[in-house]
Design an enzyme around this catalytic site. Structure first.
Site, PDB file in Angstrom:
ATOM      1  N   GLU A 128       0.820  -1.221   0.000  1.00  0.00           N
ATOM      2  CA  GLU A 128       0.000   0.000   0.000  1.00  0.00           C
ATOM      3  C   GLU A 128       0.851   1.268   0.000  1.00  0.00           C
ATOM      4  OE1 GLU A 128      -3.550  -0.188   2.436  1.00  0.00           O
ATOM      5  OE2 GLU A 128      -3.522  -2.372   2.377  1.00  0.00           O
ATOM      6  N   TYR A 151      -2.948   5.055   7.125  1.00  0.00           N
ATOM      7  CA  TYR A 151      -2.223   3.799   7.394  1.00  0.00           C
ATOM      8  C   TYR A 151      -1.010   3.679   6.487  1.00  0.00           C
ATOM      9  CZ  TYR A 151      -1.021  -1.128   6.646  1.00  0.00           C
ATOM     10  OH  TYR A 151      -0.332  -2.309   6.473  1.00  0.00           O
ATOM     11  N   LYS A 155       3.101   3.692   7.268  1.00  0.00           N
ATOM     12  CA  LYS A 155       4.010   2.593   6.904  1.00  0.00           C
ATOM     13  C   LYS A 155       5.129   3.120   6.004  1.00  0.00           C
ATOM     14  CE  LYS A 155       3.755  -1.290   7.669  1.00  0.00           C
ATOM     15  NZ  LYS A 155       4.296  -2.102   8.826  1.00  0.00           N
TER      16      LYS A 155
END
Ligand code: NAD
Ligand code: TYD
Length: 338
Positions: A128, A151, A155
């Site tokens: 992602e 999110y 990351k």
């Protein structure tokens, strides 16, 4: 390697990884460090908690004093960092815990590893970070980072810190980026276990928008074998992508699940789309195949069937999560506080 520290080992992928490593490496001991957030479930490792080669300490990877104490109990040869806030929808509601764990936690963990001169580090990351694809093309390790959710942004920030620590300090780190996992012990907020447990309970399956977003599905065991290969054979400073070569739209996935469960399509409920919903993820994993000798082995047909069987056979595990009972397990087993 004699002692491996795994962070986030009470979650979905970490617990599968610990089981795989203990079974495959008879001389290896594992220290699992986990904060036990809502996603950390010690019941995921109930079958190995009395194994003499396994130890657990509860704590936060952003807590330097905790890490210094836990990692100084004996020599630790390597760290694999699975600990993360992992659910996109939660990051949209509140990104704070994502920045604390996925960014600050990664930084503090690496600082303590440097201080203790731990010789190997694997950062378990996600496809992602590359953002979203159109109808064509695949993510390679050289695809520019373009995260779209809080999110994936957190990351990405963690990955960039790992990259910078390798460049600046020669920190011995490898980064892995994997597509969507499925399999046993996945928390039923992610689409596959949520839809299985809803369908079994006769509840509707909330498909976001038209369900035309595409994900590439990989069985958790194939991902864990990839992390193992990156740990043992990956070159420091390198990134390795893992994927299952199995692209499906969410609506195709939902219909397949209902067919396998013998439930009617009338359970499908189209709901408001996720804000900023990435359209398509798909992975080129040829570098991992070439350099690590890894490839995905479990077909989606076999993997999904065995996953459904696992959830059918573990109704109590799902029920403990749905009722909140699982949060009491640690207290009962260890007399600790939650
Ligand atoms: P999960 O949410 O099931 O588990 C996360 C675990 O980390 C939990 O046990 C939780 O208690 C622990 N944790 C959270 N914050 C912590 C902290 N501050 N300190 C210590 N422990 C903490 O997640 P998962 O699906 O097992 O994912 C594991 C890793 O793999 C994550 O880094 C995620 O980004 C990555 N990943 C997941 C997928 C997927 O499809 N699930 C795909 C690619 C990459
Ligand atoms: P999810 O399992 O949350 O993983 P990720 O967002 O990391 O890919 O979601 C997978 C896909 O399923 C994603 O396109 C969003 C969609 N989805 C639904 O349609 N309904 C749901 O209830 C959930 C949780 C996800």
């Amino acid at each position: 390697m004699k002692v491996l520290c795994v962070t986030g080992g009470c979650g979905f992928i970490g617990s599968n990884f610990i089981r795989l490593m203990l079974a495959g490496h008879p001389g290896l001991s594992i220290l699992n460090l986990d904060k036990l957030t809502y996603a950390g479930n010690p019941e995921n490792l109930a079958d190995i908690e009395n194994n003499s080669r396994y130890a657990f300490a509860r704590g936060d990877i952003a807590d330097r004093a905790f890490l210094e104490e836990a990692l100084s109990r004996g020599p630790v040869d390597a760290v694999v960092n699975f600990a993360a806030e992992s659910h996109v929808d939660r990051s949209i509601l509140d990104s704070g815990p994502f920045v604390r764990t996925n960014v600050v936690g990664t930084q503090v963990l690496m600082d303590v590893c440097r201080e203790l001169k731990i010789g190997r580090f694997v950062q378990v990351s996600t496809d992602e970070v590359y953002g979203s694809l159109g109808p064509d093309g695949l993510f390679t390790e050289d695809t520019p980072l373009a995260p779209n959710s809080p999110y994936s942004a957190s990351k990405t920030a963690g990955d960039l810190l790992v990259r910078a620590y390798h460049h600046t300090f020669g920190f011995p780190a490898v980064i892995t980026r994997c597509s969507n996992n499925y399999g046993p012990y996945q928390f039923p907020e992610k689409i596959i276990p949520l839809f299985i447990s809803n369908a079994l309970a006769g509840q509707s399956l909330p498909v976001y928008g038209q369900g035309l977003n595409v994900r590439d599905w990989i069985h958790v065991e194939d991902h864990c074998r990839g992390v193992e290969a990156a740990l043992l054979k990956g070159r420091a400073g390198e990134v390795y992508n893992f994927g299952g070569r199995c692209e499906l739209t969410n609506i195709e996935l939902t219909r397949t699940l209902l067919r396998l469960l013998g439930k009617p399509e009338s359970l499908i409920r189209h709901v408001t789309d996720r804000p900023g919903h990435d359209l398509r993820y798909a992975i080129d994993c040829s570098k991992a195949e070439r350099e690590l000798g890894w490839s995905p082995r479990i077909s989606f047909a076999d993997g999904l069937k065995s996953t459904i069987d696992w959830y059918l056979g573990h109704g109590e595990w799902v029920e403990h999560i749905r009722s909140g009972e699982y949060a009491k397990y640690y207290e009962q087993q260890y007399g600790g506080r939650l």
